[in-house]
Design an enzyme around this catalytic site. Structure first.
Site, short mmCIF file in Angstrom:
data_model
loop_
_atom_site.label_atom_id
_atom_site.label_comp_id
_atom_site.label_asym_id
_atom_site.label_seq_id
_atom_site.Cartn_x
_atom_site.Cartn_y
_atom_site.Cartn_z
N LYS A 12 43.72 -1.02 61.69
CA LYS A 12 45.06 -1.52 61.99
C LYS A 12 46.03 -0.34 61.95
CE LYS A 12 47.10 -5.58 62.72
NZ LYS A 12 46.58 -6.53 63.73
N THR A 59 41.18 -6.68 61.69
CA THR A 59 42.32 -5.77 61.55
C THR A 59 43.49 -6.49 60.89
OG1 THR A 59 43.24 -6.21 63.75
CG2 THR A 59 41.56 -4.48 63.57
N GLN A 219 55.06 34.07 64.71
CA GLN A 219 53.72 34.19 64.12
C GLN A 219 53.79 34.77 62.71
OE1 GLN A 219 54.53 34.92 67.25
NE2 GLN A 219 52.80 34.70 68.67
N HIS A 247 63.89 27.30 71.72
CA HIS A 247 64.59 28.44 72.29
C HIS A 247 66.10 28.23 72.37
CE1 HIS A 247 60.80 30.28 73.35
NE2 HIS A 247 60.43 29.19 73.99
#
Length: 298
Positions: A12, A59, A219, A247
């Site tokens: 679920k 579920t 990075q 950006h």
């Protein structure tokens, strides 16, 4: 031609449950707000191969379990990690045909308005995340954060990069750097962890590392953030980060007779650079199976 049934699972998704901790109407209340997804694997082949539902836990029952445990699991409900662990243990230990349970929780933050005993306001846009996976062995716990937007207006450069025939980007030694962090960190053990303290320590480490570290590239900033997070939480074995580069481009104001010294920018949402990395205490331990496959990457 004969075929073979491969991996299969069900459950679920996105059960929205809000739990209010209260003794009386007038007492001081606390609140947690979760979005819970349950995924089960096990002896369910016959449901696919012959339509036999004998072993299928519905579920709807998964949804009911989440709601019932929001009451019956007591103090465990106060943190998403502990709540997910309680649910995973139930499905694996109490439903014989279930061999693996994965519980994913998104936790939405609310904070008290002043010192009011039962009035709250939503805090921030970022989301706390948890993935708990329990199989035959001990449960694995991955905490995380999503949509955690960070920005600094200077102390960021990007130059000296490789250039080919299609490179047009101009080097810069002063830029706005912004990102929306998705981070997931795997705990080495699920025992005796103060989940709120650990989460707060990692989030603070990510934040301060972003702010304090002079950046030569996103990075390198991710590397600094990951190291700081591992320093802050000794129980964390590794952290995975996915950081889009949000950006900000300097607007050319020269047509209007104006100079623009890194003051007016156009924020562009796409396309964007996407930087991802894992910082580990040791490369000898493979924790890839612990992560949410919908978010993890390799």
């Amino acid at each position: 031609m004969s075929y073979v049934l491969g991996h299969h699972q069900y459950g679920k998704a996105e059960v929205r449950v809000v739990r209010v901790f209260r003794e009386t109407r007038e007492s001081r209340h606390d609140i947690v707000d979760y979005n819970v997804s349950v995924t089960l694997s096990g002896d369910f082949d016959d449901a696919h191969l012959s339509g036999d539902q004998t072993k299928v836990l519905t579920t709807d029952a998964c949804k009911n379990t989440v709601n019932a445990f929001a009451k019956s699991a007591g103090e465990a409900v106060r943190t998403p990690e502990a709540f997910a662990l309680a649910l995973a243990d139930h499905f694996v230990d109490d439903v014989p045909q279930v061999t693996t349970a994965m519980i994913k929780v998104e936790a939405y933050a609310w904070e008290r308005i002043g010192d009011h005993p039962h009035a709250f306001r939503h805090r921030g846009d970022h989301v706390r995340t948890v993935t708990v996976r329990r199989g035959e062995g001990p449960a694995t716990v991955v905490s995380g954060v999503r949509d955690y937007v960070l920005l600094k207006t200077t102390d960021s450069e990007f130059h000296g990069f490789y250039q080919d025939a299609y490179t047009t980007l101009q080097p810069t030694d002063d830029r706005v750097m912004a990102t929306s962090v998705t981070a997931q960190w795997a705990h080495g053990s699920a025992q005796d962890t103060d989940w709120d303290t650990s989460y707060a320590a990692v989030l603070d480490a990510l934040t301060t590392a972003f702010a304090d570290s002079y950046s030569y590239a996103l990075q390198q900033t991710i590397w600094e953030m990951g190291q700081r997070a591992l320093d802050a939480a000794s129980g964390v074995a590794e952290i995975r980060m996915s950081c889009p580069n949000k950006h900000h481009f300097v607007v050319d104001l020269s047509p209007f007779g104006l100079e623009n010294h890194q003051e007016v920018f156009h924020a562009d949402d796409r396309p964007y650079g996407l930087i991802e990395a894992t910082v580990q205490r040791s490369a000898d331990v493979d924790l890839s199976a612990a992560y949410d496959p919908g978010q993890a990457w390799s």
